[in-house]
Design an enzyme around this catalytic site. Structure first.
Site, short mmCIF file in Angstrom:
data_model
loop_
_atom_site.label_atom_id
_atom_site.label_comp_id
_atom_site.label_asym_id
_atom_site.label_seq_id
_atom_site.Cartn_x
_atom_site.Cartn_y
_atom_site.Cartn_z
N SER A 185 1.46 -7.42 -0.56
CA SER A 185 2.17 -8.46 0.22
C SER A 185 1.29 -9.68 0.51
O SER A 185 1.77 -10.69 1.00
CB SER A 185 2.76 -7.88 1.50
OG SER A 185 1.77 -7.71 2.48
N THR B 147 1.67 -4.31 4.35
CA THR B 147 1.53 -4.60 5.78
C THR B 147 0.91 -5.98 6.07
O THR B 147 1.05 -6.49 7.17
CB THR B 147 0.66 -3.52 6.47
OG1 THR B 147 -0.63 -3.52 5.86
CG2 THR B 147 1.29 -2.16 6.38
N ASP B 148 0.23 -6.57 5.06
CA ASP B 148 -0.51 -7.82 5.33
C ASP B 148 0.40 -8.95 5.83
O ASP B 148 0.01 -9.72 6.71
CB ASP B 148 -1.24 -8.29 4.07
CG ASP B 148 -2.45 -7.42 3.75
OD1 ASP B 148 -2.80 -6.55 4.57
OD2 ASP B 148 -3.03 -7.62 2.66
N TYR C 148 -7.87 0.77 -4.09
CA TYR C 148 -6.58 1.18 -4.65
C TYR C 148 -5.83 -0.05 -5.08
O TYR C 148 -6.21 -1.18 -4.75
CB TYR C 148 -5.76 1.95 -3.60
CG TYR C 148 -5.37 1.11 -2.41
CD1 TYR C 148 -6.26 0.93 -1.33
CD2 TYR C 148 -4.15 0.45 -2.36
CE1 TYR C 148 -5.92 0.13 -0.25
CE2 TYR C 148 -3.81 -0.34 -1.28
CZ TYR C 148 -4.70 -0.50 -0.23
OH TYR C 148 -4.37 -1.29 0.82
N THR D 245 0.82 -1.21 0.00
CA THR D 245 0.00 0.00 0.00
C THR D 245 0.86 1.26 0.00
O THR D 245 0.48 2.28 -0.54
CB THR D 245 -0.92 -0.02 1.24
OG1 THR D 245 -1.78 -1.14 1.12
CG2 THR D 245 -1.76 1.23 1.37
N LYS E 131 0.29 -7.66 13.00
CA LYS E 131 -0.71 -6.71 12.51
C LYS E 131 -2.01 -6.99 13.25
O LYS E 131 -2.45 -8.14 13.30
CB LYS E 131 -0.90 -6.86 11.00
CG LYS E 131 -1.80 -5.81 10.39
CD LYS E 131 -1.89 -5.90 8.87
CE LYS E 131 -2.76 -4.76 8.34
NZ LYS E 131 -2.93 -4.81 6.88
N GLU F 114 -2.43 -29.03 28.13
CA GLU F 114 -3.58 -29.93 28.02
C GLU F 114 -3.29 -31.08 27.05
O GLU F 114 -3.97 -32.09 27.07
CB GLU F 114 -4.82 -29.16 27.58
CG GLU F 114 -5.40 -28.29 28.67
CD GLU F 114 -6.70 -27.64 28.24
OE1 GLU F 114 -7.70 -28.36 28.10
OE2 GLU F 114 -6.69 -26.42 28.02
N1 ASP Z 1 -2.68 -5.48 0.92
C1 ASP Z 1 -1.63 -4.54 1.20
C2 ASP Z 1 -0.31 -5.27 1.23
O1 ASP Z 1 -0.08 -6.00 2.18
C3 ASP Z 1 -1.92 -3.84 2.48
C4 ASP Z 1 -0.87 -2.84 2.93
O2 ASP Z 1 0.23 -2.74 2.42
O3 ASP Z 1 -1.18 -2.11 3.89
O4 ASP Z 1 0.46 -5.14 0.34
#
Ligand code: ASP
Length: 354
Positions: A84, A117-118, A51, A38, A190, A311
């Protein structure tokens, strides 16, 4: 008179030029490796919700950050340009090998990696286990695309570079920095689908803070990583297949059996509670472990540890407990562990040490 003032201004320009060149020569040298996400994403219009990740290249990202050139001498290269969610073993190996080359170069002091971020929590942990240099590596992403109102990418890049060139970063392994926080790759997860405050080290708290380029460090990392790690991507062409299975009420053995049939060498269970699962699922996993598939019990919960023989009797069934590592991080460590051994006892030891 006129000639004198021309010479005087020429002299001043020369002095300023030399000072600038000296300044540039003493700036820390940071190489940016871009992989998409992103942070490099574009909307069709500023009001669009949707996007496309990975639309801008590395040079566009660098040039969008005000005053970055005063912080460090930046050079960039594009390793991939993907969302990602599409991150895979092949790109991990390519990125890790390139990062090791970049860090070994005498003209690079630190590296910054831009990433979606994923799966940032997975890539960063993977890199932290296979990077052989003490030089700082900071990974950054953003929650809003580059074209958004109040895009967070430029500030994250600025702070990421500031963290990377800070003397306190050396030897801390791979770090993740977003929204004014710095996290160890091993601990970061995350936690929120859309909020800027999405990354957290839930069991331990962040490694530090960085605000407008000013860095404060907290506790050091006590687990093996970087040069102390036994894992390497040198000569590695592929990683062993490890699947994650999500536990739930009424979980059957079907998906476990399918994963084994499809060739999984390791299985990670995102267990309920402290790594539990239904009796049919546990029976199927025990059967898989007897066949030589390494089974790690992790948890679908965001916090807490999965301890051995709680357990479930891991000693008797030949299973591994993930400790602090969540399912995606357990998968990373198990993939690397399987490049060394298939012995669940040795792999359990690795889960204690890394
Ligand atoms: N879907 C995006 C990625 O992981 C989300 C992001 O970058 O925040 O590339």
């Amino acid at each position: 008179m006129r000639t004198r003032s021309v010479f005087l201004s020429l002299g001043l320009v020369l002095v300023a030029g030399v000072a600038l060149a000296q300044g540039a020569a003493t700036l820390p040298r940071v190489r940016v490796l871009a992989t998409g996400g992103t942070i490099a994403g574009a909307q069709a219009s500023a009001t669009d919700y949707g996007y496309k990740s990975g639309a801008y290249d590395v040079n566009t990202l660098i040039s969008a950050v005000p005053n970055l050139d005063k912080l460090a001498a930046i050079t960039g290269e594009q390793v991939a340009n993907i969302g990602s969610q599409d991150m895979n073993d092949e790109v991990w190996l390519k990125l890790a090998k390139r990062l090791n080359e970049v860090l070994a170069a005498p003209d690079v002091d630190a590296a910054l990696i831009t990433h979606g971020t994923d799966t940032l929590e997975e890539t960063s942990y993977f890199l932290s286990l296979v990077i052989k240099s003490d030089k700082p590596v900071v990974m950054v992403g953003s929650m809003r695309p580059a074209t958004a109102t109040s895009a967070d990418g430029p500030a994250n890049i600025y702070n990421g570079v500031a963290a990377a060139i800070d003397p306190g970063a050396r030897g801390r392994g791979v770090l993740v920095s977003l929204n004014d926080e710095i996290h160890y790759a091993r601990n970061v997860v995350k936690t929120d689908t859309t909020s800027l405050q999405t990354f957290a080290s839930l069991n331990r708290g962040p490694a530090g803070l960085v605000h407008t380029g000013k860095v404060s460090w907290f506790q050091p990392m006590d687990k093996k990583q970087g040069a102390a790690s036994e894992f390497s991507v040198e000569g590695l062409k592929a990683l062993p297949r490890v699947d994650i299975l999500y536990a739930h009420a009424n979980m059957s053995a079907d998906l476990i059996e399918a994963a084994v049939k499809k060739g999984a060498k390791g299985l990670v269970v995102a267990g309920v509670g402290d790594g539990n699962m239904t009796t049919p699922a546990l029976d199927a996993l025990t059967k898989a472990a007897k066949k030589g598939v390494v089974v790690v019990r992790s948890t679908r919960l965001p916090m807490g540890l999965v301890l051995r023989n709680n357990e479930v009797n891991d000693d008797q069934l030949g299973l591994v407990a993930s400790g602090e590592l969540n399912p995606p991080k357990s998968r990373v460590l198990l993939q690397l562990a399987l490049t060394k051994t298939q012995d669940p006892k040795r792999i359990q030891q690795m889960f204690y040490e890394y």
